[in-house]
Scaffold this motif. Structure first.
Motif, PDB file in Angstrom:
ATOM      1  N   ASN A 129       0.574  -1.724  -0.277  1.00 56.38           N
ATOM      2  CA  ASN A 129      -0.093   0.176   0.168  1.00 56.38           C
ATOM      3  C   ASN A 129       0.815   0.951   0.157  1.00 56.38           C
ATOM      4  OD1 ASN A 129      -1.425   2.379   0.964  1.00 56.38           O
ATOM      5  ND2 ASN A 129      -3.013   0.638   1.100  1.00 56.38           N
ATOM      6  N   VAL A 130       1.098   2.170  -0.694  1.00 53.25           N
ATOM      7  CA  VAL A 130       1.496   3.187  -0.981  1.00 53.25           C
ATOM      8  C   VAL A 130       1.759   4.425  -0.650  1.00 53.25           C
ATOM      9  CG1 VAL A 130       1.879   4.848  -3.091  1.00 53.25           C
ATOM     10  CG2 VAL A 130       2.310   2.520  -3.652  1.00 53.25           C
ATOM     11  N   LYS A 131       0.344   4.260  -0.130  1.00 52.66           N
ATOM     12  CA  LYS A 131      -0.065   5.901   0.884  1.00 52.66           C
ATOM     13  C   LYS A 131       0.311   4.881   2.567  1.00 52.66           C
ATOM     14  CE  LYS A 131      -4.468   7.610  -0.715  1.00 52.66           C
ATOM     15  NZ  LYS A 131      -5.431   7.397  -0.769  1.00 52.66           N
ATOM     16  N   ALA A 132      -0.024   3.959   2.792  1.00 57.52           N
ATOM     17  CA  ALA A 132       0.496   3.431   4.303  1.00 57.52           C
ATOM     18  C   ALA A 132       2.456   3.440   3.811  1.00 57.52           C
ATOM     19  CB  ALA A 132       0.541   1.663   4.044  1.00 57.52           C
ATOM     20  N   THR A 191      13.224   7.109  15.649  1.00 56.88           N
ATOM     21  CA  THR A 191      13.067   8.188  14.716  1.00 56.88           C
ATOM     22  C   THR A 191      14.052   7.130  13.983  1.00 56.88           C
ATOM     23  OG1 THR A 191      13.224   9.870  15.927  1.00 56.88           O
ATOM     24  CG2 THR A 191      14.779   9.835  13.456  1.00 56.88           C
ATOM     25  N   ASP A 192      13.902   6.534  12.575  1.00 58.73           N
ATOM     26  CA  ASP A 192      14.917   6.067  12.057  1.00 58.73           C
ATOM     27  C   ASP A 192      15.124   6.361  10.175  1.00 58.73           C
ATOM     28  OD1 ASP A 192      16.149   3.849  10.328  1.00 58.73           O
ATOM     29  OD2 ASP A 192      15.211   1.426  11.380  1.00 58.73           O
ATOM     30  N   PHE A 193      15.788   7.149  10.087  1.00 56.34           N
ATOM     31  CA  PHE A 193      15.667   7.656   8.755  1.00 56.34           C
ATOM     32  C   PHE A 193      16.434   6.684   8.089  1.00 56.34           C
ATOM     33  CE2 PHE A 193      17.704  12.544  10.434  1.00 56.34           C
ATOM     34  CZ  PHE A 193      16.450  12.579  11.275  1.00 56.34           C
ATOM     35  N   ALA A 194      16.837   5.711   7.944  1.00 59.95           N
ATOM     36  CA  ALA A 194      17.373   4.397   7.307  1.00 59.95           C
ATOM     37  C   ALA A 194      16.570   3.737   6.389  1.00 59.95           C
ATOM     38  CB  ALA A 194      18.492   3.867   7.908  1.00 59.95           C
ATOM     39  N   GLU A 195      14.966   3.241   7.548  1.00 55.50           N
ATOM     40  CA  GLU A 195      14.162   2.348   7.523  1.00 55.50           C
ATOM     41  C   GLU A 195      13.348   4.073   6.647  1.00 55.50           C
ATOM     42  OE1 GLU A 195      11.045   0.044   9.571  1.00 55.50           O
ATOM     43  OE2 GLU A 195      11.928   0.789  10.487  1.00 55.50           O
ATOM     44  N   ALA A 196      12.662   5.101   6.781  1.00 60.01           N
ATOM     45  CA  ALA A 196      12.282   5.693   5.944  1.00 60.01           C
ATOM     46  C   ALA A 196      12.630   5.888   4.814  1.00 60.01           C
ATOM     47  CB  ALA A 196      11.924   7.304   6.997  1.00 60.01           C
ATOM     48  N   ALA A 197      13.764   6.226   4.360  1.00 62.77           N
ATOM     49  CA  ALA A 197      14.566   6.609   3.137  1.00 62.77           C
ATOM     50  C   ALA A 197      13.728   5.179   2.318  1.00 62.77           C
ATOM     51  CB  ALA A 197      15.852   6.644   3.002  1.00 62.77           C
ATOM     52  N   GLN A 198      14.288   3.706   3.290  1.00 64.08           N
ATOM     53  CA  GLN A 198      13.856   2.321   2.142  1.00 64.08           C
ATOM     54  C   GLN A 198      12.608   2.496   1.888  1.00 64.08           C
ATOM     55  OE1 GLN A 198      14.654  -0.727   4.780  1.00 64.08           O
ATOM     56  NE2 GLN A 198      17.024  -0.012   4.768  1.00 64.08           N
ATOM     57  N   TRP A 199      11.080   3.090   3.273  1.00 64.44           N
ATOM     58  CA  TRP A 199       9.798   3.531   2.568  1.00 64.44           C
ATOM     59  C   TRP A 199       9.578   4.135   1.323  1.00 64.44           C
ATOM     60  CZ3 TRP A 199       7.264  -0.814   3.390  1.00 64.44           C
ATOM     61  CH2 TRP A 199       7.754  -1.781   4.423  1.00 64.44           C
ATOM     62  N   TYR A 200      10.132   5.505   1.664  1.00 64.26           N
ATOM     63  CA  TYR A 200      10.053   6.587   0.112  1.00 64.26           C
ATOM     64  C   TYR A 200      10.479   5.535  -0.450  1.00 64.26           C
ATOM     65  CZ  TYR A 200       9.631   9.959   3.381  1.00 64.26           C
ATOM     66  OH  TYR A 200       8.601  11.045   4.197  1.00 64.26           O
ATOM     67  N   ALA A 201      11.289   4.904  -0.674  1.00 64.59           N
ATOM     68  CA  ALA A 201      12.083   4.405  -2.085  1.00 64.59           C
ATOM     69  C   ALA A 201      10.545   3.893  -2.773  1.00 64.59           C
ATOM     70  CB  ALA A 201      13.570   4.149  -1.928  1.00 64.59           C
ATOM     71  N   LYS A 202      10.674   2.667  -2.018  1.00 65.19           N
ATOM     72  CA  LYS A 202       9.175   1.878  -2.316  1.00 65.19           C
ATOM     73  C   LYS A 202       8.250   2.449  -2.517  1.00 65.19           C
ATOM     74  CE  LYS A 202      10.667  -1.405   0.364  1.00 65.19           C
ATOM     75  NZ  LYS A 202      10.809  -2.642  -0.420  1.00 65.19           N
ATOM     76  N   ALA A 203       7.551   3.566  -2.054  1.00 69.10           N
ATOM     77  CA  ALA A 203       6.318   4.722  -2.722  1.00 69.10           C
ATOM     78  C   ALA A 203       7.136   5.174  -4.051  1.00 69.10           C
ATOM     79  CB  ALA A 203       6.214   5.050  -1.283  1.00 69.10           C
ATOM     80  N   ALA A 204       8.365   5.964  -4.193  1.00 69.27           N
ATOM     81  CA  ALA A 204       9.008   6.446  -4.942  1.00 69.27           C
ATOM     82  C   ALA A 204       9.103   5.869  -5.885  1.00 69.27           C
ATOM     83  CB  ALA A 204       9.754   7.727  -4.721  1.00 69.27           C
TER      84      ALA A 204
END
Length: 377
Positions: free
Chosen positions: A41-44, A60-73
């Motif tokens: 789910n992209v919104k999730a 806070t976890d910048f690395a994991e955040a970036a991973q999820w952004y990459a999937k949605a991006a």
């Protein structure tokens, strides 16, 4: 000239949190987001990344955040593309990489996202490791965002015209764009317009308008604008002369740590202008400004140390502060430092060095230095 409006980490967090409406996230919320995100789910994925980046409901976890952004991006989500680009620009959770930042900002910009267009302009404006500056491209992207009504880009485009970066110098065009941004409340544009009208750069000189623009920011507590308003009250430019009001706003600005206002306030007490003369208070304000590198304040506190006025006499400190000011080009300090060396006040006596410093001030046209130099022959 005012520095351009640059997206800061705090601003980025505000941006990513928009989708979440700043709502508090419970452990159950995070668990559901993670489940939905894992299911594709992209919104999730974006919402979870936002929480991870901001530390909302989860560590806070910048690395994991970036991973999820990459999937949605990768699936074309504009918010994720923008935020992934920001992560690459700042090195949040991924190695800092301006080329990757530009790539993802570009994808969001191609879909009409004005914030991404402005950020692209900033990337080309500032450059970075393995990424060359390109002022022409910076101005091009700022213009695209500005045409869409992005206030920060309108300010930035105006700055390009004022500083001849990627476009021909055109101060009137700069003022035009700053007025558009100022109408949206952009503080950098308001500040730039105030100086433009104060100095007559790109617009007819109009101290009244300058006062009005500075006042907009001064009422919000901006220390530089408070200082400029104080100067206008002191001189009577653009507003009725009011020394007491000038003193009041100088004090507000000085208390907020603005060095020029601290210098001005020190002079009020040093000379007894609108207040009882008080060298001790003058020394306090001079010292605060001097510690921030203000050359005039460095000379003034040095002078007070030299004469023991409002502060215990100390020739070594006097010479040290005068040297700082002299190295910054302050002629009076050059003369003072020269006297210290010539007579051995606070430094090892050296007549030649003393003459050299006084001579430098004399060359700059300082009359007291010229008279002092005659006595040193």
């Amino acid at each position: 000239m005012t520095k351009r409006n640059i997206l800061t980490p705090l601003m980025a967090l505000v941006f990513v949190m928009t989708a979440m409406n700043m709502a508090a996230q419970t452990a159950a919320d995070i668990a559901k987001m993670r489940k939905d995100a894992s299911a594709g789910n992209v919104k999730a994925q974006v919402a979870l990344a936002n929480c991870l980046l901001a530390g909302k409901g989860v560590k806070t976890d910048f690395a994991e955040a970036a991973q999820w952004y990459a999937k949605a991006a990768a699936k074309g989500n504009i918010e994720a593309q923008f935020n992934l680009a920001f992560c690459y620009e700042k090195g949040y959770g991924v190695p800092k990489n301006m080329n990757e930042a530009v790539k993802w900002y570009g994808k969001a910009a191609e879909k009409g996202n004005a914030q991404a267009m402005n950020s692209l302009g900033h990337c080309y404006d500032e450059g970075g490791d393995n990424f060359d500056k390109n002022y022409a491209k910076a101005a091009e992207w700022y213009r695209k965002a500005a045409d869409k009504g992005h206030a920060g880009a309108q300010f930035n485009l105006g700055l390009c015209y004022a500083q001849m970066k990627g476009v021909d110098l055109d101060e009137k065009e700069a003022v035009k764009w700053w007025e558009k941004a100022a109408a949206q409340g952009n503080p950098n544009a308001i500040n730039s317009l105030a100086y433009a009208y104060l100095r007559g750069e790109g617009a007819d000189k109009n101290p009244e308008k300058a006062y009005a623009y500075f006042s907009q920011l001064a009422t919000k507590g901006d220390p530089r604008s408070l200082y400029e308003v104080g100067k206008l009250y002191a001189s009577g430019e653009g507003v009725d002369q009011d020394s007491q009001r000038a003193l009041s706003v100088f004090t507000q600005s000085a208390e907020k740590g603005f060095a020029p206002a601290q210098l001005a306030l020190g002079r009020y007490y040093d000379k007894g202008i609108m207040v009882d003369q008080d060298y001790e208070i003058a020394a306090k304000w001079y010292l605060k400004a001097a510690e921030q590198g203000n050359a005039d304040a460095q000379y003034n506190i040095g002078n007070l140390y030299f004469n023991g006025m409002g502060i215990e006499k100390d020739y070594e400190k006097a010479a040290a502060w005068m040297e700082k000011a002299a190295l910054a080009g302050n002629a009076a300090a050059m003369t003072g430092l020269g006297i210290c060396y010539y007579y051995g006040y606070g430094v090892k006596r050296n007549k030649d060095t003393g003459r050299e410093w006084v001579n430098k001030a004399a060359i700059m046209g300082d009359d007291y230095a010229k008279e002092t130099l005659k006595k040193m022959k």
